[in-house]
Design an enzyme around this catalytic site. Sequence first.
Site, mmCIF file in Angstrom:
data_model
loop_
_atom_site.group_PDB
_atom_site.id
_atom_site.type_symbol
_atom_site.label_atom_id
_atom_site.label_comp_id
_atom_site.label_asym_id
_atom_site.label_seq_id
_atom_site.Cartn_x
_atom_site.Cartn_y
_atom_site.Cartn_z
ATOM 1 N N GLU A 13 17.208 1.557 -1.107
ATOM 2 C CA GLU A 13 16.072 1.172 -0.093
ATOM 3 C C GLU A 13 14.879 1.157 -0.824
ATOM 4 O OE1 GLU A 13 16.092 3.571 3.363
ATOM 5 O OE2 GLU A 13 18.256 4.088 3.239
ATOM 6 N N HIS A 14 14.671 1.282 -2.121
ATOM 7 C CA HIS A 14 13.507 1.422 -2.861
ATOM 8 C C HIS A 14 13.113 -0.259 -2.878
ATOM 9 C CE1 HIS A 14 10.319 2.395 -5.321
ATOM 10 N NE2 HIS A 14 10.994 2.223 -6.621
ATOM 11 N N ASP A 15 11.701 -0.317 -2.756
ATOM 12 C CA ASP A 15 11.038 -1.721 -2.457
ATOM 13 C C ASP A 15 11.814 -2.718 -1.443
ATOM 14 O OD1 ASP A 15 9.129 -0.860 -3.797
ATOM 15 O OD2 ASP A 15 9.841 -1.266 -5.641
ATOM 16 N N ASN A 16 12.453 -2.172 -0.487
ATOM 17 C CA ASN A 16 13.259 -3.431 0.447
ATOM 18 C C ASN A 16 12.490 -3.815 1.624
ATOM 19 O OD1 ASN A 16 13.180 -1.146 1.970
ATOM 20 N ND2 ASN A 16 15.807 -1.074 2.269
ATOM 21 N N GLY A 17 11.372 -3.310 1.587
ATOM 22 C CA GLY A 17 10.174 -3.787 2.381
ATOM 23 C C GLY A 17 10.203 -3.063 3.851
#
Length: 244
Positions: A13-17
Site C-alpha cells: 500500500e506504500h505510495d498507492n495514492g
Amino acid sequence: MWRALEGSKFDREHDNGHPLGLAFSNIFPWGEIRAGDRRSVLFASPREDLLATIARDLQQDRAFNIGEMSFEVDELSQLSVDVGEPGTRGVIETATGVVVRILPEHRERYGIETDYDTATYWRPEHTIRPFKEAIQANLQHKHDRFAHEYQDGPTDVDGDLFEGYDLLKTYALPVTVTTGTTIDLLLSKWRFDYRVRSDSHRRHLNLALDTGLGGRNGLGFGFSNIVEKTAPSESQLEGADALT
C-alpha cells in the site's frame, strides 16, 4: 516505520495514492537530547493488525533511528484514546503540521486565483472554509476505507467536525517524499474545540485521531492529540438520552 512494514501486506500500500490509516507523532518530550535520555513516540491507526505488525518488528529489532539520532526501543505499551461519549467537550491539538491542498477544480469555488495549474496549499488568506471542507472530505475518504459501510461518514451528517478552529501558525518545510525527491510543504498547526454531538460524531473524531488530519500522514503529518477533555454532567446525559 516502513522498515517494520516491509514484506507485509501493508508494504504493497506504500505510495498507492490511498491513505494507509496510520498516524504517528514526533518524539516527545521535545528538546535537547543527551545519551541515555528517554523519549516516546505514539502510533495510531484504526487497523489493529497494522499496529501489531509494527509492534512485532520493534520487538524483534530494537533499533529505532530518526535521521542521525539512534535510539533503542525499551518498552511497548498499548493506549486507549477516546474523545468521550456524547456531550463531552474537549480540545484537540495538532502535534505535527496539517497538509491541506486545494485542487485546481475547487479553487474557483473559493475564489482563489493563481498563475499555476497544480494544487494550492491552504494558507490563512484563503479563509477557514476551504480548510474545514478539505479536512472533512479527506476524513470521509478514510471513513470509506476503514469504517463499516452502514455507518454515516463525516460528510453524510450535518454539523462541522469541530466547534472551534484556532490557528497557531503556518510554516513551510522541505520534505523528502522519496529518495532524491524533496518538496516544500506549507503546513499549519491548530487547536480544535469539540463537543461530541452523537455516537456518529464520536466515531468521526476518533477516526481523525487514528488516521491523522489532512494529507501526507504517511510522512508523519496531521497527527493529533487530545489536550483537554471534560465529561458531560448527569443532566447533560439525561438530556441526550431524551433526545435519543
